[in-house]
Design an enzyme around this catalytic site. Structure first.
Site, PDB file in Angstrom:
ATOM      1  N   TYR A   4      12.826  41.188   3.002  1.00 27.49           N
ATOM      2  CA  TYR A   4      14.058  41.780   2.497  1.00 27.49           C
ATOM      3  C   TYR A   4      15.203  41.508   3.484  1.00 27.49           C
ATOM      4  O   TYR A   4      14.969  41.085   4.608  1.00 27.49           O
ATOM      5  CB  TYR A   4      13.900  43.285   2.315  1.00 27.49           C
ATOM      6  CG  TYR A   4      12.879  43.700   1.280  1.00 27.49           C
ATOM      7  CD1 TYR A   4      12.561  42.885   0.188  1.00 27.49           C
ATOM      8  CD2 TYR A   4      12.222  44.922   1.381  1.00 27.49           C
ATOM      9  CE1 TYR A   4      11.626  43.274  -0.760  1.00 27.49           C
ATOM     10  CE2 TYR A   4      11.290  45.323   0.433  1.00 27.49           C
ATOM     11  CZ  TYR A   4      11.000  44.498  -0.633  1.00 27.49           C
ATOM     12  OH  TYR A   4      10.078  44.905  -1.563  1.00 27.49           O
ATOM     13  N   SER A   5      16.433  41.805   3.054  1.00 26.51           N
ATOM     14  CA  SER A   5      17.563  41.541   3.942  1.00 26.51           C
ATOM     15  C   SER A   5      17.447  42.343   5.234  1.00 26.51           C
ATOM     16  O   SER A   5      17.821  41.856   6.297  1.00 26.51           O
ATOM     17  CB  SER A   5      18.893  41.829   3.244  1.00 26.51           C
ATOM     18  OG  SER A   5      18.952  43.167   2.797  1.00 26.51           O
ATOM     19  N   GLU A   6      16.933  43.575   5.157  1.00 24.56           N
ATOM     20  CA  GLU A   6      16.651  44.359   6.363  1.00 24.56           C
ATOM     21  C   GLU A   6      15.448  45.260   6.151  1.00 24.56           C
ATOM     22  O   GLU A   6      15.164  45.692   5.027  1.00 24.56           O
ATOM     23  CB  GLU A   6      17.845  45.243   6.768  1.00 24.56           C
ATOM     24  CG  GLU A   6      18.924  44.541   7.556  1.00 24.56           C
ATOM     25  CD  GLU A   6      20.134  44.217   6.707  1.00 24.56           C
ATOM     26  OE1 GLU A   6      21.103  43.679   7.257  1.00 24.56           O
ATOM     27  OE2 GLU A   6      20.099  44.497   5.496  1.00 24.56           O
ATOM     28  N   SER A   7      14.776  45.537   7.262  1.00 25.72           N
ATOM     29  CA  SER A   7      13.746  46.570   7.316  1.00 25.72           C
ATOM     30  C   SER A   7      14.099  47.515   8.460  1.00 25.72           C
ATOM     31  O   SER A   7      14.704  47.105   9.449  1.00 25.72           O
ATOM     32  CB  SER A   7      12.358  45.962   7.549  1.00 25.72           C
ATOM     33  OG  SER A   7      11.928  45.225   6.416  1.00 25.72           O
TER      34      SER A   7
ATOM     35  N   HIS B 201      21.840  50.419   3.655  1.00 25.56           N
ATOM     36  CA  HIS B 201      20.847  50.657   2.611  1.00 25.56           C
ATOM     37  C   HIS B 201      19.476  50.992   3.208  1.00 25.56           C
ATOM     38  O   HIS B 201      18.735  51.812   2.662  1.00 25.56           O
ATOM     39  CB  HIS B 201      20.771  49.474   1.635  1.00 25.56           C
ATOM     40  CG  HIS B 201      19.987  48.292   2.091  1.00 25.56           C
ATOM     41  ND1 HIS B 201      20.523  47.301   2.880  1.00 25.56           N
ATOM     42  CD2 HIS B 201      18.692  47.938   1.875  1.00 25.56           C
ATOM     43  CE1 HIS B 201      19.599  46.390   3.112  1.00 25.56           C
ATOM     44  NE2 HIS B 201      18.478  46.747   2.524  1.00 25.56           N
TER      45      HIS B 201
END
Length: 283
Positions: A53-56, A85
């Site tokens: 994902y774009s960030e974790s 998010h």
């Protein structure tokens, strides 16, 4: 039989949440690791790359009694100082396990407070309050380099919303498109824009089109994180709220909505409000 001088670290429990949408097919997904105390930077980066994902988000310190947590964020390529998010996703995950109420996250960008509550539908919702925002006009060099990588020109921009670099935990270049069609037709130089962003220390570009004073559409390229585009960007929304406040362009209510992710098939809605007298926003 093999022996080693180190103790193997158990694989972390990775949760997957979607933020800024009630529909799992919309919003922006984030990986969440609620106990990352045994993970070093390399391991957290590897988990983020595996999740994709774009960030974790990773909780590396925790005080459950005080509801106070140290949180770090990783994209598939690098650590990010703040991610909206993934913050919301982590807050919901914690509230589901610890009960609703206030939370305090210690981020690389500063302290983030959150309110969590359960709605009439039974779902837990979280609202964050940003660090103090700031904004400044983009330089001609910053603008020209970015437009070249985007394959845009100055005539594509809305002159009533000037290019700025805005901060709400991390920095974003804000560019307002003159038309919805310009925003929809996003086809940029991935490597070229990543290089521009690294040069200037930007996390995303906040590309917007103003439908009305209360409603904007946005797209957020994120090539430095290894992602073409974010579906919902809370950090950029927080910064954009500060940008509108500084330009005296907020609606009378002080609140507006951003529609994001529509052009990539993951529609998201972010509601942003300016917090009077604090310099902060609540996306």
């Amino acid at each position: 039989m093999t022996t080693s001088g180190t103790t193997a670290v158990p694989a972390p429990d990775i949760l997957r949440y979607t933020a800024f949408s009630s529909d799992p097919s919309g919003g922006n997904p984030a990986g969440v690791v609620l106990d990352a105390r045994a993970l070093d930077d390399e391991a957290m980066l590897a988990v983020a790359a595996e999740v994709g994902y774009s960030e974790s988000a990773f909780l590396t310190e925790r005080d459950e009694a005080a509801r106070r947590f140290r949180i770090r964020y990783f994209s598939p390529l690098a650590e990010v100082d703040f991610c909206g998010h993934a913050t919301v996703a982590t807050a919901v995950a914690l509230a589901e396990r610890l009960g609703e109420g206030p939370l305090l996250f210690l981020t690389n960008a500063g302290e983030i407070t959150l309110d969590t509550a359960r709605g009439a539908d039974g779902a837990v919702r979280a609202t964050l309050t940003s660090v103090p925002t700031r904004t400044r006009p983009a330089t001609d060099a910053e603008l020209d380099q970015s437009l070249a990588a985007l394959r845009w020109s100055r005539v594509d921009l809305d002159p009533s919303l000037p290019p700025h670099v805005a901060f709400g935990g991390v920095e974003h270049l804000v560019l307002a498109a003159a038309t919805r069609e310009r925003l929809r037709a996003l086809d940029y130089d991935f490597d070229g824009l990543a290089e521009v962003m690294r040069r200037h220390g930007w996390t995303t570009l906040q590309l917007v089109w103003r439908e009305s004073a209360e409603r904007f559409h946005a797209r957020d390229p994120f090539p430095i994180g290894g992602v073409v585009e974010d579906a919902a960007t809370g950090a950029a929304a927080a910064a954009f709220g500060g940008y509108l406040r500084d330009l005296d362009a907020l609606p009378a209510s002080g609140a507006f909505t951003i529609r994001q992710g529509e052009d990539m098939g993951r529609p998201s809605t972010l509601t942003v409000a300016s917090v009077p007298g604090t310099g902060r926003t609540r996306p």
